[in-house]
Design an enzyme around this catalytic site. Structure first.
Site, PDB file in Angstrom:
ATOM      1  CD  GLU A 180      -2.971  -1.243   2.232  1.00 40.48           C
ATOM      2  OE1 GLU A 180      -2.922  -0.380   3.116  1.00 40.48           O
ATOM      3  OE2 GLU A 180      -3.840  -2.122   2.185  1.00 40.48           O
ATOM      4  CG  ASN A 221      -0.571  -6.585  -2.076  1.00 45.65           C
ATOM      5  OD1 ASN A 221      -1.122  -7.102  -3.048  1.00 45.65           O
ATOM      6  ND2 ASN A 221      -1.038  -6.683  -0.832  1.00 45.65           N
ATOM      7  CG  HIS A 257      -9.603  -5.692   0.411  1.00 46.66           C
ATOM      8  ND1 HIS A 257      -9.877  -6.899   1.041  1.00 46.66           N
ATOM      9  CD2 HIS A 257      -8.283  -5.488   0.581  1.00 46.66           C
ATOM     10  CE1 HIS A 257      -8.749  -7.380   1.561  1.00 46.66           C
ATOM     11  NE2 HIS A 257      -7.775  -6.552   1.294  1.00 46.66           N
ATOM     12  CD  GLU A 285      -4.375  -7.843   0.967  1.00 43.32           C
ATOM     13  OE1 GLU A 285      -5.247  -7.237   1.620  1.00 43.32           O
ATOM     14  OE2 GLU A 285      -3.169  -7.596   1.063  1.00 43.32           O
ATOM     15  CG  ASP A 287     -12.479  -8.965   1.254  1.00 45.99           C
ATOM     16  OD1 ASP A 287     -12.434  -7.909   0.592  1.00 45.99           O
ATOM     17  OD2 ASP A 287     -12.014  -9.064   2.405  1.00 45.99           O
TER      18      ASP A 287
HETATM   19  C1  XIL Z   1      -6.052  -7.012   7.753  1.00 46.40           C
HETATM   20  C2  XIL Z   1      -6.240  -8.288   8.566  1.00 46.40           C
HETATM   21  O1  XIL Z   1      -7.029  -9.198   7.849  1.00 46.40           O
HETATM   22  C3  XIL Z   1      -6.904  -7.943   9.882  1.00 46.40           C
HETATM   23  O2  XIL Z   1      -6.983  -9.100  10.713  1.00 46.40           O
HETATM   24  C4  XIL Z   1      -6.099  -6.853  10.603  1.00 46.40           C
HETATM   25  O3  XIL Z   1      -6.768  -6.488  11.785  1.00 46.40           O
HETATM   26  C5  XIL Z   1      -5.923  -5.659   9.702  1.00 46.40           C
HETATM   27  O4  XIL Z   1      -5.314  -6.056   8.485  1.00 46.40           O
HETATM   28  N1  XIL Z   1      -4.942  -4.796   3.301  1.00 46.40           N
HETATM   29  C6  XIL Z   1      -3.881  -5.587   3.657  1.00 46.40           C
HETATM   30  C7  XIL Z   1      -4.025  -6.580   4.734  1.00 46.40           C
HETATM   31  O5  XIL Z   1      -2.832  -5.532   2.995  1.00 46.40           O
HETATM   32  O6  XIL Z   1      -2.834  -6.773   5.445  1.00 46.40           O
HETATM   33  C8  XIL Z   1      -5.151  -6.217   5.668  1.00 46.40           C
HETATM   34  O7  XIL Z   1      -5.328  -7.307   6.580  1.00 46.40           O
HETATM   35  C9  XIL Z   1      -6.411  -5.926   4.909  1.00 46.40           C
HETATM   36  C10 XIL Z   1      -6.203  -4.742   3.985  1.00 46.40           C
END
Ligand code: XIL
Length: 366
Positions: A180, A221, A257, A285, A287
């Site tokens: 990020e 990422n 996400h 990641e 979802d």
């Molecule tokens: C999230 C985890 O899933 C949670 O358990 C934690 O509290 C916060 O981080 N982007 C990312 C991940 O790169 O590392 C994050 O993971 C979600 C957003």
């Protein structure tokens, strides 16, 4: 007169329907929500489509305490790669300076190894879940540079030999070395590393990771880079510049996400654009959340949305795999982070496969 005034006050306070028979939602029989029907397995489908894996994120506390969850997680026909959701982050691995702890990360690495699953490392440097001693230490440029080098080479180096032995031709698949780095407008995020070292903290992290494990793929990422926008263009420009300057970079991780009904229409084209730089790409990641409560309509839309994202990766040769950010709604990070939203994953909180599961299978062409 007094009675009339009293009843007007009561109506104002309680609403006009008081006294009418109530019709609470619990008295209405609701149709059962749809579930998945596909009998195909996600990782098997991904591989049949020519991808390297279909994977999931996890935390050790979940599989240690929840047998049903652990059984699904360990099924390598479903998941061919595991990403530690939290265990490899800075606050977990180096909570105080040069004091490294890998208890949870080791548990996850050994679970993956035992199951014949790849590991994706996540992450070396990120503005969140960063140990507070780093951000509050007032370190100068030279000190912070050596802190970053020491951190990235130690965490990446930790899993080198072990995973190389297991996956001789494709060792630990990859590391999200930098996580990020961008704001949505495409500028680099301000945090201790950019503020003290400048954008070259990215070069330092990547070079340290490469030296620590020359055979793992090094990724940057980020989220909100699925389609074309200022941020994904900034990512494109950054990777182009890194390659031009000979800084090691192998992949772009697209977090994904996403929100039900709001999937960008140009994911495939954007993945192609990234791939044109000569790097691999992955959905890292995934979802797709919805505003609760869950309805049959939302589940159907979610199914279509999962299919769109997976089929975008499927269509791009350089897109090597798809990882979901945990697989069942019980352990999703979404409800804790986005109040009122949830149900973002393909398995529900009782480990029942949702229509989204069918969407994933349909997204892989095989
Ligand atoms: C999230 C985890 O899933 C949670 O358990 C934690 O509290 C916060 O981080 N982007 C990312 C991940 O790169 O590392 C994050 O993971 C979600 C957003």
């Amino acid at each position: 007169m007094l009675d009339l005034r009293l009843s007007l006050v009561l109506i104002a306070l309680l609403g006009p329907s008081q006294g009418l028979p109530s019709c609470s939602s619990s008295t209405i029989a609701s149709a059962p929500l749809p579930s998945a029907t596909s009998t195909a397995d996600t990782n098997t489908a991904a591989k049949a489509a020519g991808k390297l894996y279909f994977g999931t994120a996890t935390n050790a506390g979940q599989f240690v305490n929840d047998t049903a969850y652990a059984e699904t997680l360990s099924d390598n026909k479903l998941f061919g790669a595991i990403t530690p959701a939290n265990a490899l982050k800075w606050e977990s691995t180096e909570p105080s300076r040069n004091n490294f702890t890998f208890t949870e990360a080791d548990q996850i690495a050994s679970l993956a190894k035992g199951n014949g699953q790849l590991l994706r490392g996540h992450n070396c440097v990120w503005h969140e879940q960063l140990a507070s001693w780093v951000s509050s230490g007032n370190f100068d440029n030279a000190t912070l540079t050596s802190i970053l080098q020491n951190h990235c080479s130690t965490v990446v180096g930790r899993y080198k030999g072990e995973m190389n032995m297991t996956f001789k031709h494709h060792p630990v698949d990859s590391w999200d070395v930098v996580n990020e780095p961008f704001n949505d407008d495409g500028t680099q995020r301000s945090f201790v590393f950019t503020d003290t070292i400048g954008p070259s903290y990215i070069d330092i992290a990547l070079e340290s990771a490469r030296a620590a494990d020359p055979s793992t793929k090094l990724y940057i990422n980020d989220f909100n880079i699925e389609g074309f926008n200022a941020k994904s263009t900034a990512m494109f420009d950054l990777v182009q510049d890194l390659k031009a300057r000979g800084i090691p970079i192998d992949g772009i991780g697209v977090q994904a996400h996403l929100i039900v009904g709001q999937i960008p229409g140009d994911i495939q084209e954007n993945l192609e654009r990234f791939a044109s730089l000569g790097v691999e790409v992955a959905i890292t990641e995934l979802d797709i959340r919805m505003t609760l409560p869950v309805t049959a309509e939302l589940l159907e839309q979610q199914k279509a949305d999962y299919q769109s994202v997976v089929s975008a990766c499927d269509a791009v040769e350089a897109c090597i795999g798809v990882t979901i950010w945990d697989f069942d709604d019980k352990y999703s990070w979404v409800p804790g982070t986005f109040p009122g939203e949830g149900a973002a994953l393909p398995w529900d909180e009782n480990l029942v496969r949702k229509p989204a599961y069918d969407g994933i299978i349909a997204g892989f062409s095989y």
